[in-house]
Design a protein around this motif. Structure first.
Motif, PDB file in Angstrom:
ATOM      1  N   PHE A   1       0.822  -1.203   0.000  1.00  0.00           N
ATOM      2  CA  PHE A   1       0.000   0.000   0.000  1.00  0.00           C
ATOM      3  C   PHE A   1       0.858   1.255   0.000  1.00  0.00           C
ATOM      4  O   PHE A   1       1.926   1.294   0.595  1.00  0.00           O
ATOM      5  N   VAL A   2       0.347   2.279  -0.661  1.00  0.00           N
ATOM      6  CA  VAL A   2       0.872   3.636  -0.555  1.00  0.00           C
ATOM      7  C   VAL A   2      -0.241   4.408   0.140  1.00  0.00           C
ATOM      8  O   VAL A   2      -1.414   4.229  -0.184  1.00  0.00           O
ATOM      9  N   TYR A   3       0.119   5.254   1.101  1.00  0.00           N
ATOM     10  CA  TYR A   3      -0.911   5.933   1.882  1.00  0.00           C
ATOM     11  C   TYR A   3      -0.487   7.352   2.232  1.00  0.00           C
ATOM     12  O   TYR A   3       0.695   7.685   2.203  1.00  0.00           O
ATOM     13  N   MET A   4      -1.503   8.184   2.520  1.00  0.00           N
ATOM     14  CA  MET A   4      -1.253   9.536   3.001  1.00  0.00           C
ATOM     15  C   MET A   4      -2.021   9.752   4.292  1.00  0.00           C
ATOM     16  O   MET A   4      -3.211   9.393   4.390  1.00  0.00           O
TER      17      MET A   4
ATOM     18  N   LEU B   1       3.429  10.912   3.615  1.00  0.00           N
ATOM     19  CA  LEU B   1       3.262   9.906   2.575  1.00  0.00           C
ATOM     20  C   LEU B   1       4.170   8.736   2.873  1.00  0.00           C
ATOM     21  O   LEU B   1       5.344   8.925   3.181  1.00  0.00           O
ATOM     22  N   GLY B   2       3.633   7.513   2.802  1.00  0.00           N
ATOM     23  CA  GLY B   2       4.445   6.342   3.073  1.00  0.00           C
ATOM     24  C   GLY B   2       3.941   5.126   2.332  1.00  0.00           C
ATOM     25  O   GLY B   2       2.939   5.173   1.626  1.00  0.00           O
ATOM     26  N   SER B   3       4.634   4.003   2.510  1.00  0.00           N
ATOM     27  CA  SER B   3       4.211   2.737   1.924  1.00  0.00           C
ATOM     28  C   SER B   3       4.460   1.625   2.936  1.00  0.00           C
ATOM     29  O   SER B   3       5.317   1.752   3.812  1.00  0.00           O
ATOM     30  N   THR B   4       3.687   0.559   2.803  1.00  0.00           N
ATOM     31  CA  THR B   4       3.777  -0.549   3.748  1.00  0.00           C
ATOM     32  C   THR B   4       3.132  -1.792   3.142  1.00  0.00           C
ATOM     33  O   THR B   4       2.397  -1.703   2.160  1.00  0.00           O
ATOM     34  N   ILE B   5       3.385  -2.948   3.742  1.00  0.00           N
ATOM     35  CA  ILE B   5       2.694  -4.172   3.320  1.00  0.00           C
ATOM     36  C   ILE B   5       1.535  -4.486   4.255  1.00  0.00           C
ATOM     37  O   ILE B   5       0.723  -5.345   3.955  1.00  0.00           O
ATOM     38  N   ASP B   6       1.439  -3.799   5.394  1.00  0.00           N
ATOM     39  CA  ASP B   6       0.347  -4.010   6.354  1.00  0.00           C
ATOM     40  C   ASP B   6      -0.214  -2.646   6.744  1.00  0.00           C
ATOM     41  O   ASP B   6       0.224  -2.026   7.707  1.00  0.00           O
ATOM     42  N   LEU B   7      -1.185  -2.184   5.990  1.00  0.00           N
ATOM     43  CA  LEU B   7      -1.706  -0.829   6.163  1.00  0.00           C
ATOM     44  C   LEU B   7      -2.350  -0.610   7.528  1.00  0.00           C
ATOM     45  O   LEU B   7      -2.081   0.399   8.177  1.00  0.00           O
ATOM     46  N   SER B   8      -3.179  -1.535   7.968  1.00  0.00           N
ATOM     47  CA  SER B   8      -3.862  -1.327   9.252  1.00  0.00           C
ATOM     48  C   SER B   8      -2.863  -1.249  10.411  1.00  0.00           C
ATOM     49  O   SER B   8      -2.992  -0.403  11.293  1.00  0.00           O
TER      50      SER B   8
ATOM     51  N   ALA C   1       7.307   8.583  -6.600  1.00  0.00           N
ATOM     52  CA  ALA C   1       6.761   9.523  -7.582  1.00  0.00           C
ATOM     53  C   ALA C   1       5.893  10.576  -6.892  1.00  0.00           C
ATOM     54  O   ALA C   1       6.002  11.773  -7.188  1.00  0.00           O
ATOM     55  N   LEU C   2       5.039  10.136  -5.963  1.00  0.00           N
ATOM     56  CA  LEU C   2       4.153  11.077  -5.266  1.00  0.00           C
ATOM     57  C   LEU C   2       4.931  12.054  -4.391  1.00  0.00           C
ATOM     58  O   LEU C   2       4.510  13.199  -4.207  1.00  0.00           O
ATOM     59  N   LYS C   3       6.043  11.621  -3.857  1.00  0.00           N
ATOM     60  CA  LYS C   3       6.842  12.520  -3.015  1.00  0.00           C
ATOM     61  C   LYS C   3       7.412  13.686  -3.811  1.00  0.00           C
ATOM     62  O   LYS C   3       7.739  14.721  -3.252  1.00  0.00           O
ATOM     63  N   LYS C   4       7.492  13.541  -5.125  1.00  0.00           N
ATOM     64  CA  LYS C   4       7.979  14.627  -5.985  1.00  0.00           C
ATOM     65  C   LYS C   4       6.861  15.589  -6.384  1.00  0.00           C
ATOM     66  O   LYS C   4       7.126  16.639  -6.950  1.00  0.00           O
ATOM     67  N   TRP C   5       5.609  15.212  -6.120  1.00  0.00           N
ATOM     68  CA  TRP C   5       4.475  16.036  -6.492  1.00  0.00           C
ATOM     69  C   TRP C   5       4.407  17.295  -5.643  1.00  0.00           C
ATOM     70  O   TRP C   5       4.821  17.315  -4.493  1.00  0.00           O
ATOM     71  N   ARG C   6       3.803  18.323  -6.193  1.00  0.00           N
ATOM     72  CA  ARG C   6       3.508  19.529  -5.435  1.00  0.00           C
ATOM     73  C   ARG C   6       2.380  19.234  -4.437  1.00  0.00           C
ATOM     74  O   ARG C   6       1.551  18.350  -4.662  1.00  0.00           O
ATOM     75  N   ARG C   7       2.354  20.004  -3.370  1.00  0.00           N
ATOM     76  CA  ARG C   7       1.344  19.827  -2.333  1.00  0.00           C
ATOM     77  C   ARG C   7      -0.076  19.922  -2.908  1.00  0.00           C
ATOM     78  O   ARG C   7      -0.954  19.135  -2.571  1.00  0.00           O
ATOM     79  N   ALA C   8      -0.319  20.875  -3.788  1.00  0.00           N
ATOM     80  CA  ALA C   8      -1.654  21.055  -4.379  1.00  0.00           C
ATOM     81  C   ALA C   8      -2.105  19.801  -5.126  1.00  0.00           C
ATOM     82  O   ALA C   8      -3.293  19.450  -5.102  1.00  0.00           O
ATOM     83  N   TRP C   9      -1.189  19.131  -5.804  1.00  0.00           N
ATOM     84  CA  TRP C   9      -1.540  17.901  -6.520  1.00  0.00           C
ATOM     85  C   TRP C   9      -1.916  16.802  -5.537  1.00  0.00           C
ATOM     86  O   TRP C   9      -2.834  16.016  -5.784  1.00  0.00           O
TER      87      TRP C   9
ATOM     88  N   VAL D   1       5.360  -4.987  -3.915  1.00  0.00           N
ATOM     89  CA  VAL D   1       5.971  -3.961  -3.084  1.00  0.00           C
ATOM     90  C   VAL D   1       6.738  -2.958  -3.939  1.00  0.00           C
ATOM     91  O   VAL D   1       6.675  -1.739  -3.704  1.00  0.00           O
ATOM     92  N   VAL D   2       7.420  -3.439  -4.959  1.00  0.00           N
ATOM     93  CA  VAL D   2       8.214  -2.548  -5.801  1.00  0.00           C
ATOM     94  C   VAL D   2       7.321  -1.524  -6.505  1.00  0.00           C
ATOM     95  O   VAL D   2       7.707  -0.358  -6.664  1.00  0.00           O
ATOM     96  N   GLU D   3       6.119  -1.919  -6.909  1.00  0.00           N
ATOM     97  CA  GLU D   3       5.191  -0.982  -7.539  1.00  0.00           C
ATOM     98  C   GLU D   3       4.744   0.093  -6.548  1.00  0.00           C
ATOM     99  O   GLU D   3       4.654   1.272  -6.897  1.00  0.00           O
ATOM    100  N   ALA D   4       4.457  -0.319  -5.322  1.00  0.00           N
ATOM    101  CA  ALA D   4       4.044   0.629  -4.292  1.00  0.00           C
ATOM    102  C   ALA D   4       5.162   1.619  -3.986  1.00  0.00           C
ATOM    103  O   ALA D   4       4.924   2.823  -3.852  1.00  0.00           O
TER     104      ALA D   4
END
Length: 148
Positions: A4-7, A18-25, A66-74, A57-60
């Motif tokens: 998972f990728v999560y905010m 912003l982060g990623s994990t294999i166990d979101l809960s 990629a999302l970490k490079k995004w602007r805050r508004a995006w 996991v590699v896709e996440a």
């Protein structure tokens, strides 16, 4: 194995994490209980406002970077597409109900298996969302680079 990728946010339009994990809960619970010192415990960033699931996991991790490079508004626009009221989606994970805390249907259905570190996910797609181009935030005529 699902990943998972999560905010997380401190509140509506507040501090984002912003982060990623294999166990979101489990990971969200760690943030909410401030079990490890760091950014989220220091700034009170505990509300799960957005997440996506991936088969690998590699896709996440690629999506996270990629999302970490995004602007805050995006990032805010991404959150508001599925969660316009910035409701805490961690309630979905606890109850595995497939609707967000505001009662709106979610495009993600999470099924948690007791004792399993991963969850299976049915989604409309992995990372295939696009904000509507008629959104003024994306058609302002500015010379900013688009995230897609």
């Amino acid at each position: 194995m699902a990943a998972f990728v999560y905010m997380l946010a401190s509140g509506r339009n507040g501090t984002l994490y912003l982060g990623s994990t294999i166990d979101l809960s489990r990971r969200v619970r760690e943030h909410q209980l401030a079990l490890t010192p760091g950014f989220t415990s220091r700034y009170g960033v505990t509300v799960l406002v957005w997440y996506e699931a991936y088969d690998r996991v590699v896709e996440a991790r690629q999506r996270e970077y990629a999302l970490k490079k995004w602007r805050r508004a995006w990032k805010i626009a991404l959150i508001e597409i599925d969660n316009p009221n910035w409701c805490d989606l961690s309630i979905d994970l606890i109850w595995a109900i497939g609707a967000n805390a505001c009662g709106a249907a979610s495009r993600r259905v999470v099924v948690l298996v007791p004792g399993s570190p991963s969850a299976s996910l049915q989604s409309s797609g992995k990372g295939d969302w696009r904000p509507k181009r008629e959104n003024p935030a994306y058609t302002s005529g500015s010379a900013r680079a688009s995230p897609w």
